[in-house]
Design a protein around this motif. Structure first.
Motif, PDB file in Angstrom:
ATOM      1  N   LEU A 156       3.686   2.071  -1.019  1.00  0.00           N
ATOM      2  CA  LEU A 156       3.024   0.862  -0.533  1.00  0.00           C
ATOM      3  C   LEU A 156       2.692  -0.091  -1.665  1.00  0.00           C
ATOM      4  O   LEU A 156       2.829  -1.310  -1.524  1.00  0.00           O
ATOM      5  CB  LEU A 156       1.755   1.223   0.245  1.00  0.00           C
ATOM      6  CG  LEU A 156       1.993   1.857   1.607  1.00  0.00           C
ATOM      7  CD1 LEU A 156       0.678   2.297   2.225  1.00  0.00           C
ATOM      8  CD2 LEU A 156       2.732   0.911   2.527  1.00  0.00           C
ATOM      9  N   GLU A 157       2.250   0.447  -2.794  1.00  0.00           N
ATOM     10  CA  GLU A 157       1.943  -0.405  -3.945  1.00  0.00           C
ATOM     11  C   GLU A 157       3.185  -1.147  -4.415  1.00  0.00           C
ATOM     12  O   GLU A 157       3.125  -2.334  -4.740  1.00  0.00           O
ATOM     13  CB  GLU A 157       1.346   0.429  -5.074  1.00  0.00           C
ATOM     14  CG  GLU A 157      -0.061   0.899  -4.787  1.00  0.00           C
ATOM     15  CD  GLU A 157      -0.580   1.906  -5.798  1.00  0.00           C
ATOM     16  OE1 GLU A 157       0.201   2.382  -6.656  1.00  0.00           O
ATOM     17  OE2 GLU A 157      -1.774   2.234  -5.718  1.00  0.00           O
ATOM     18  N   SER A 158       4.313  -0.470  -4.439  1.00  0.00           N
ATOM     19  CA  SER A 158       5.571  -1.094  -4.837  1.00  0.00           C
ATOM     20  C   SER A 158       5.944  -2.216  -3.871  1.00  0.00           C
ATOM     21  O   SER A 158       6.350  -3.302  -4.280  1.00  0.00           O
ATOM     22  CB  SER A 158       6.678  -0.051  -4.897  1.00  0.00           C
ATOM     23  OG  SER A 158       7.909  -0.648  -5.225  1.00  0.00           O
ATOM     24  N   LEU A 159       5.791  -1.965  -2.599  1.00  0.00           N
ATOM     25  CA  LEU A 159       6.082  -2.977  -1.589  1.00  0.00           C
ATOM     26  C   LEU A 159       5.180  -4.194  -1.763  1.00  0.00           C
ATOM     27  O   LEU A 159       5.653  -5.335  -1.737  1.00  0.00           O
ATOM     28  CB  LEU A 159       5.908  -2.383  -0.190  1.00  0.00           C
ATOM     29  CG  LEU A 159       6.028  -3.349   0.977  1.00  0.00           C
ATOM     30  CD1 LEU A 159       7.441  -3.900   1.068  1.00  0.00           C
ATOM     31  CD2 LEU A 159       5.630  -2.676   2.268  1.00  0.00           C
ATOM     32  N   GLU A 160       3.890  -3.960  -1.948  1.00  0.00           N
ATOM     33  CA  GLU A 160       2.938  -5.064  -2.105  1.00  0.00           C
ATOM     34  C   GLU A 160       3.275  -5.927  -3.320  1.00  0.00           C
ATOM     35  O   GLU A 160       3.123  -7.147  -3.277  1.00  0.00           O
ATOM     36  CB  GLU A 160       1.501  -4.527  -2.202  1.00  0.00           C
ATOM     37  CG  GLU A 160       0.966  -3.969  -0.911  1.00  0.00           C
ATOM     38  CD  GLU A 160       0.893  -4.998   0.223  1.00  0.00           C
ATOM     39  OE1 GLU A 160       0.668  -6.200  -0.048  1.00  0.00           O
ATOM     40  OE2 GLU A 160       1.087  -4.598   1.380  1.00  0.00           O
ATOM     41  N   ARG A 161       3.731  -5.314  -4.412  1.00  0.00           N
ATOM     42  CA  ARG A 161       4.115  -6.092  -5.601  1.00  0.00           C
ATOM     43  C   ARG A 161       5.264  -7.040  -5.282  1.00  0.00           C
ATOM     44  O   ARG A 161       5.329  -8.136  -5.805  1.00  0.00           O
ATOM     45  CB  ARG A 161       4.499  -5.157  -6.749  1.00  0.00           C
ATOM     46  CG  ARG A 161       3.309  -4.518  -7.435  1.00  0.00           C
ATOM     47  CD  ARG A 161       3.697  -3.878  -8.765  1.00  0.00           C
ATOM     48  NE  ARG A 161       4.726  -2.863  -8.637  1.00  0.00           N
ATOM     49  CZ  ARG A 161       4.499  -1.579  -8.364  1.00  0.00           C
ATOM     50  NH1 ARG A 161       3.278  -1.143  -8.195  1.00  0.00           N
ATOM     51  NH2 ARG A 161       5.495  -0.720  -8.271  1.00  0.00           N
ATOM     52  N   HIS A 162       6.146  -6.619  -4.401  1.00  0.00           N
ATOM     53  CA  HIS A 162       7.288  -7.453  -4.042  1.00  0.00           C
ATOM     54  C   HIS A 162       6.902  -8.547  -3.034  1.00  0.00           C
ATOM     55  O   HIS A 162       7.615  -9.534  -2.900  1.00  0.00           O
ATOM     56  CB  HIS A 162       8.431  -6.616  -3.487  1.00  0.00           C
ATOM     57  CG  HIS A 162       9.128  -5.828  -4.550  1.00  0.00           C
ATOM     58  ND1 HIS A 162       8.664  -4.618  -5.011  1.00  0.00           N
ATOM     59  CD2 HIS A 162      10.234  -6.088  -5.262  1.00  0.00           C
ATOM     60  CE1 HIS A 162       9.468  -4.161  -5.941  1.00  0.00           C
ATOM     61  NE2 HIS A 162      10.431  -5.048  -6.126  1.00  0.00           N
ATOM     62  N   LEU A 163       5.809  -8.363  -2.343  1.00  0.00           N
ATOM     63  CA  LEU A 163       5.357  -9.364  -1.384  1.00  0.00           C
ATOM     64  C   LEU A 163       4.507 -10.451  -2.028  1.00  0.00           C
ATOM     65  O   LEU A 163       4.356 -11.527  -1.474  1.00  0.00           O
ATOM     66  CB  LEU A 163       4.552  -8.689  -0.268  1.00  0.00           C
ATOM     67  CG  LEU A 163       5.354  -7.792   0.661  1.00  0.00           C
ATOM     68  CD1 LEU A 163       4.429  -7.035   1.589  1.00  0.00           C
ATOM     69  CD2 LEU A 163       6.379  -8.588   1.457  1.00  0.00           C
ATOM     70  N   SER A 164       3.949 -10.152  -3.161  1.00  0.00           N
ATOM     71  CA  SER A 164       3.040 -11.116  -3.813  1.00  0.00           C
ATOM     72  C   SER A 164       3.786 -12.246  -4.468  1.00  0.00           C
ATOM     73  O   SER A 164       4.871 -12.209  -4.876  1.00  0.00           O
ATOM     74  CB  SER A 164       2.193 -10.412  -4.859  1.00  0.00           C
ATOM     75  OG  SER A 164       1.423  -9.433  -4.223  1.00  0.00           O
TER      76      SER A 164
END
Length: 96
Positions: free
Chosen positions: A88-96
């Protein structure tokens, strides 16, 4: 490993909240990292401990339902711990 699974009690009518809650309680009591949403419960740990939790969750539902359906999806990746959070942290970095 991370396993997302869904347990569906059959033969209990339309209201399945109580039987499903029995399964979720088994998972929560296990002490393994877990998350429940509207479709699946996800649990993380070693193969034997995760499969034991899922087995006990199915058994808990089978105590009150004449038939139980189980669907599961597993991500087995050696050397990875805290995969539920890190994905989830990896995904959030890509969404920011």
């Amino acid at each position: 490993m991370i396993v997302a699974f869904s347990i569906t009690p059959l033969g209990v009518g339309e209201g399945v909240a109580e039987p499903v809650a029995r399964a979720v309680q088994v998972v929560r009591d296990s002490g393994l990292p877990n998350h429940t949403d509207a479709m699946f419960t996800t649990v993380e740990g070693e193969w034997d401990e995760v499969m034991d939790v899922i087995k006990r969750a199915v058994e808990a539902v089978a105590e009150v339902a004449p038939r139980v359906s189980l669907v599961l999806k597993a991500d087995m990746r050696q050397g990875v711990t805290d995969g539920m959070t890190s994905k989830l942290e990896s995904l959030e970095r890509h969404l920011s």
